[in-house]
Design a protein around this motif. Structure first.
Motif, PDB file in Angstrom:
ATOM      1  N   THR A  48      44.082  47.278  37.589  1.00 47.42           N
ATOM      2  CA  THR A  48      42.961  47.945  36.940  1.00 47.42           C
ATOM      3  C   THR A  48      42.064  48.556  38.005  1.00 47.42           C
ATOM      4  O   THR A  48      42.268  48.337  39.201  1.00 47.42           O
ATOM      5  N   SER A  49      41.063  49.279  37.556  1.00 44.43           N
ATOM      6  CA  SER A  49      40.140  49.900  38.509  1.00 44.43           C
ATOM      7  C   SER A  49      39.318  48.853  39.259  1.00 44.43           C
ATOM      8  O   SER A  49      38.819  49.108  40.350  1.00 44.43           O
ATOM      9  N   LEU A  50      39.178  47.662  38.690  1.00 42.38           N
ATOM     10  CA  LEU A  50      38.414  46.590  39.334  1.00 42.38           C
ATOM     11  C   LEU A  50      39.277  45.687  40.211  1.00 42.38           C
ATOM     12  O   LEU A  50      38.760  44.825  40.899  1.00 42.38           O
TER      13      LEU A  50
END
Length: 121
Positions: A7-9
């Protein structure tokens, strides 16, 4: 092996035992299913009915060539159509894993280990 989602995180890693637990909880909600059976059947053909805390012992999660396959060892209720119970369990597991994890399962194999009376609740 485990499922890894980026994910982006950052990455999220979901172990096979978590996938098995999710599949077990989804399956146990299906009508006609008495419970999960142990993958290791005892000598005399007697199957062990697993409790809710041990559902993953009746489930095997495999990854072959990037595809997930799930084997369930179940005990069905007496008087129900086994093929319908198996089909319902397969559909429920596929749907639940897709919704919760975004995991597409190529096969959900059902192994009926026994038949018991449905508990009256």
């Amino acid at each position: 092996m485990s499922l890894e989602v980026n994910t982006s995180l950052g990455p999220i890693e979901v172990s096979d035992s978590v996938i098995a637990n999710i599949a077990g909880i989804a399956a146990i909600d299906c009508y006609g299913l008495v419970g999960m059976a142990s993958r290791n059947q005892l000598k005399d053909g007697i199957t062990e009915l697993l409790g809710r805390e041990n559902l993953s012992k009746g489930i095997e999660v495999r990854q072959v060539n990037g595809e997930y396959m799930i084997d369930l060892y179940i005990i069905v209720g007496f008087g129900v159509k086994i093929s319908e119970v198996a089909h319902n369990v397969q559909a429920k597991i596929r749907y639940t894993l897709e919704q919760m994890l975004g995991l597409e399962v190529s096969q959900v194999n059902i192994y009926v280990q026994g038949v018991r009376l449905l508990s009256e609740e």
